[in-house]
Structures are given as structure tokens and as C-alpha cells.
Design a protein around this motif. Structure first.
Motif, short mmCIF file in Angstrom:
data_model
loop_
_atom_site.label_atom_id
_atom_site.label_comp_id
_atom_site.label_asym_id
_atom_site.label_seq_id
_atom_site.Cartn_x
_atom_site.Cartn_y
_atom_site.Cartn_z
N GLY A 73 0.82 -1.21 0.00
CA GLY A 73 0.00 0.00 0.00
C GLY A 73 0.85 1.25 0.00
O GLY A 73 0.53 2.23 -0.68
N ASN A 74 1.93 1.23 0.74
CA ASN A 74 2.83 2.38 0.76
C ASN A 74 3.60 2.50 -0.55
O ASN A 74 3.78 3.60 -1.07
CB ASN A 74 3.81 2.28 1.93
CG ASN A 74 3.17 2.64 3.25
OD1 ASN A 74 1.95 2.67 3.37
ND2 ASN A 74 3.98 2.90 4.25
N GLN A 75 4.06 1.39 -1.09
CA GLN A 75 4.83 1.42 -2.33
C GLN A 75 4.00 1.98 -3.49
O GLN A 75 4.50 2.74 -4.30
CB GLN A 75 5.33 0.02 -2.68
CG GLN A 75 6.39 -0.48 -1.73
CD GLN A 75 6.61 -2.00 -1.82
OE1 GLN A 75 5.91 -2.70 -2.54
NE2 GLN A 75 7.59 -2.49 -1.07
N ALA A 76 2.74 1.62 -3.53
CA ALA A 76 1.87 2.06 -4.62
C ALA A 76 1.54 3.55 -4.56
O ALA A 76 1.17 4.14 -5.57
CB ALA A 76 0.58 1.25 -4.62
N GLU A 80 2.01 10.23 -3.07
CA GLU A 80 0.96 10.80 -2.22
C GLU A 80 1.31 10.80 -0.74
O GLU A 80 0.87 11.68 -0.01
CB GLU A 80 -0.36 10.05 -2.43
CG GLU A 80 -0.98 10.26 -3.80
CD GLU A 80 -0.62 9.16 -4.79
OE1 GLU A 80 0.49 8.58 -4.68
OE2 GLU A 80 -1.43 8.89 -5.68
N ILE A 81 2.08 9.81 -0.29
CA ILE A 81 2.39 9.75 1.15
C ILE A 81 3.69 10.45 1.50
O ILE A 81 4.02 10.57 2.68
CB ILE A 81 2.43 8.28 1.67
CG1 ILE A 81 3.61 7.51 1.10
CG2 ILE A 81 1.10 7.59 1.43
CD1 ILE A 81 3.83 6.15 1.74
N SER A 82 4.40 10.96 0.50
CA SER A 82 5.72 11.55 0.75
C SER A 82 5.69 12.74 1.71
O SER A 82 6.69 13.03 2.35
CB SER A 82 6.39 11.95 -0.56
OG SER A 82 5.65 12.97 -1.21
N LYS A 83 4.57 13.40 1.84
CA LYS A 83 4.48 14.55 2.74
C LYS A 83 4.27 14.14 4.21
O LYS A 83 4.31 14.97 5.10
CB LYS A 83 3.41 15.53 2.29
CG LYS A 83 1.99 15.06 2.44
CD LYS A 83 1.03 16.09 1.90
CE LYS A 83 0.10 16.57 2.98
NZ LYS A 83 -0.79 17.63 2.57
N TYR A 84 4.05 12.85 4.43
CA TYR A 84 3.83 12.34 5.79
C TYR A 84 5.04 11.54 6.25
O TYR A 84 5.81 11.04 5.42
CB TYR A 84 2.59 11.43 5.83
CG TYR A 84 1.35 12.13 5.36
CD1 TYR A 84 0.69 13.05 6.18
CD2 TYR A 84 0.84 11.89 4.08
CE1 TYR A 84 -0.45 13.70 5.73
CE2 TYR A 84 -0.29 12.55 3.63
CZ TYR A 84 -0.93 13.46 4.46
OH TYR A 84 -2.04 14.12 4.02
N LYS A 85 5.15 11.38 7.54
CA LYS A 85 6.15 10.47 8.08
C LYS A 85 5.66 9.06 7.77
O LYS A 85 4.49 8.73 8.02
CB LYS A 85 6.31 10.68 9.59
CG LYS A 85 7.42 9.87 10.19
CD LYS A 85 7.61 10.21 11.66
CE LYS A 85 8.73 9.37 12.23
NZ LYS A 85 8.92 9.64 13.65
N ILE A 99 -6.98 15.08 7.94
CA ILE A 99 -6.74 13.67 7.59
C ILE A 99 -7.07 13.51 6.10
O ILE A 99 -8.13 13.96 5.65
CB ILE A 99 -7.62 12.73 8.45
CG1 ILE A 99 -7.33 12.92 9.95
CG2 ILE A 99 -7.44 11.27 8.03
CD1 ILE A 99 -5.93 12.57 10.41
N PRO A 100 -6.21 12.87 5.32
CA PRO A 100 -6.44 12.74 3.88
C PRO A 100 -7.39 11.58 3.54
O PRO A 100 -6.98 10.53 3.03
CB PRO A 100 -5.03 12.49 3.33
CG PRO A 100 -4.36 11.74 4.44
CD PRO A 100 -4.90 12.35 5.71
N TYR A 101 -8.66 11.77 3.81
CA TYR A 101 -9.64 10.69 3.57
C TYR A 101 -9.66 10.21 2.11
O TYR A 101 -9.77 9.01 1.88
CB TYR A 101 -11.03 11.11 4.05
CG TYR A 101 -11.08 11.37 5.54
CD1 TYR A 101 -11.01 10.31 6.44
CD2 TYR A 101 -11.13 12.66 6.04
CE1 TYR A 101 -11.03 10.54 7.82
CE2 TYR A 101 -11.14 12.90 7.41
CZ TYR A 101 -11.08 11.83 8.29
OH TYR A 101 -11.09 12.06 9.65
N PRO A 102 -9.53 11.12 1.12
CA PRO A 102 -9.49 10.62 -0.26
C PRO A 102 -8.30 9.68 -0.51
O PRO A 102 -8.43 8.70 -1.24
CB PRO A 102 -9.39 11.89 -1.11
CG PRO A 102 -10.03 12.95 -0.25
CD PRO A 102 -9.61 12.58 1.16
#
Length: 135
Positions: A73-76, A80-85, A99-102
Motif C-alpha cells: 500500500g505504501n509502495q503504490a 501521495e504519502i511523501s508529505k507524511y512520516k 486527515i487525507p480521507y481521499p
């Protein structure tokens, strides 16, 4: 949160302050909408959704929500997740930010599809083995 392991997601959520409960419930509803056939459970003492294997886990902490969509899930969703730890299989959504619900919705859909694909591959492999035995 109290130290005893909750028996349900409802019980887990009840252990947090009201504002965190609202976030946890919205995450839960987002997951339920994208994975309506998933089963809710507690695993590793945190809320877990299972459908054709583990889909994901989530948990509340003092300053963030931990979202665990397994490494795939993280790799895909690296961009999009790069701005979060984040780590190999975890993302931290700070409670002092929206919270990024989308994004959660997209990750859940990806994991549902991924688990279904794994099941379909296993079924296809078994059918081939059965056909070979009949030959």
C-alpha cells in the motif's frame, strides 16, 4: 488508551478523547465504504480490516493516526504519502492537520483489489493443478 486489549473496534475507539473518536470513526466509515465485504477485527491490539487476508490496520496515538496498509500500500502511493512520516508499511497522519480521507479511500481500494488478485491467482493455479491430474 487503557492498557487492556479491546474486543472490538467500537471498544477501541471509546478509549480516546471525543475529537480523536470522530477521526477514527470517519476513517472506519471510509474503509467500510471501500471494502463493504471486509470483516472488522482487532489484531495487534488495533483496529483491523480483513478481506481475502489482512487489508489494513489503523491506530490512534497522542499526535497522529497510524495507518498500516502493508508495504504494498505504501509502495503504490509513494508520491501521495511523501508529505507524511512513513515507514515500510506505516503512515503517520498528524492529528493537527486534515486527515487525507481521499487518499485513505484510494489505498483501501488498492488493497482490496490486490488481495482479490492474489486469491484469483491461487484459484487459477489450483484449477491448473486439478486439470493436470485429470489428464
Amino acid at each position: 488508551m487503557k492498557s487492556k486489549i479491546p474486543k472490538s473496534i467500537d471498544e477501541y475507539i471509546e478509549n480516546f478523547p471525543k475529537e480523536v473518536q470522530l477521526v477514527l470513526q470517519k476513517i472506519r466509515k471510509t474503509i467500510q465504504k471501500e471494502a463493504p465485504n471486509a470483516t472488522e477485527t482487532i489484531s495487534y491490539a488495533i483496529p483491523t480490516f480483513v478481506q481475502n487476508g489482512n487489508l489494513l490496520h489503523f491506530a490512534a496515538f497522542s499526535k497522529h493516526i497510524g495507518f498500516y496498509a502493508l508495504p504494498s500500500g505504501n509502495q503504490a502511493f509513494q508520491k501521495e504519502i511523501s508529505k507524511y512520516k512513513f515507514g515500510k508499511g506505516s503512515i503517520q497522519f498528524p492529528l493537527n492537520e486534515p486527515i487525507p480521507y481521499p487518499l485513505i479511500k484510494k489505498i483501501v481500494k488498492f488493497r482490496v483489489d490486490e488481495n482479490l488478485e492474489k486469491v484469483n491467482k491461487k484459484v487459477s493455479k489450483k484449477k491448473i493443478q486439478v486439470q493436470k491430474k485429470k489428464s
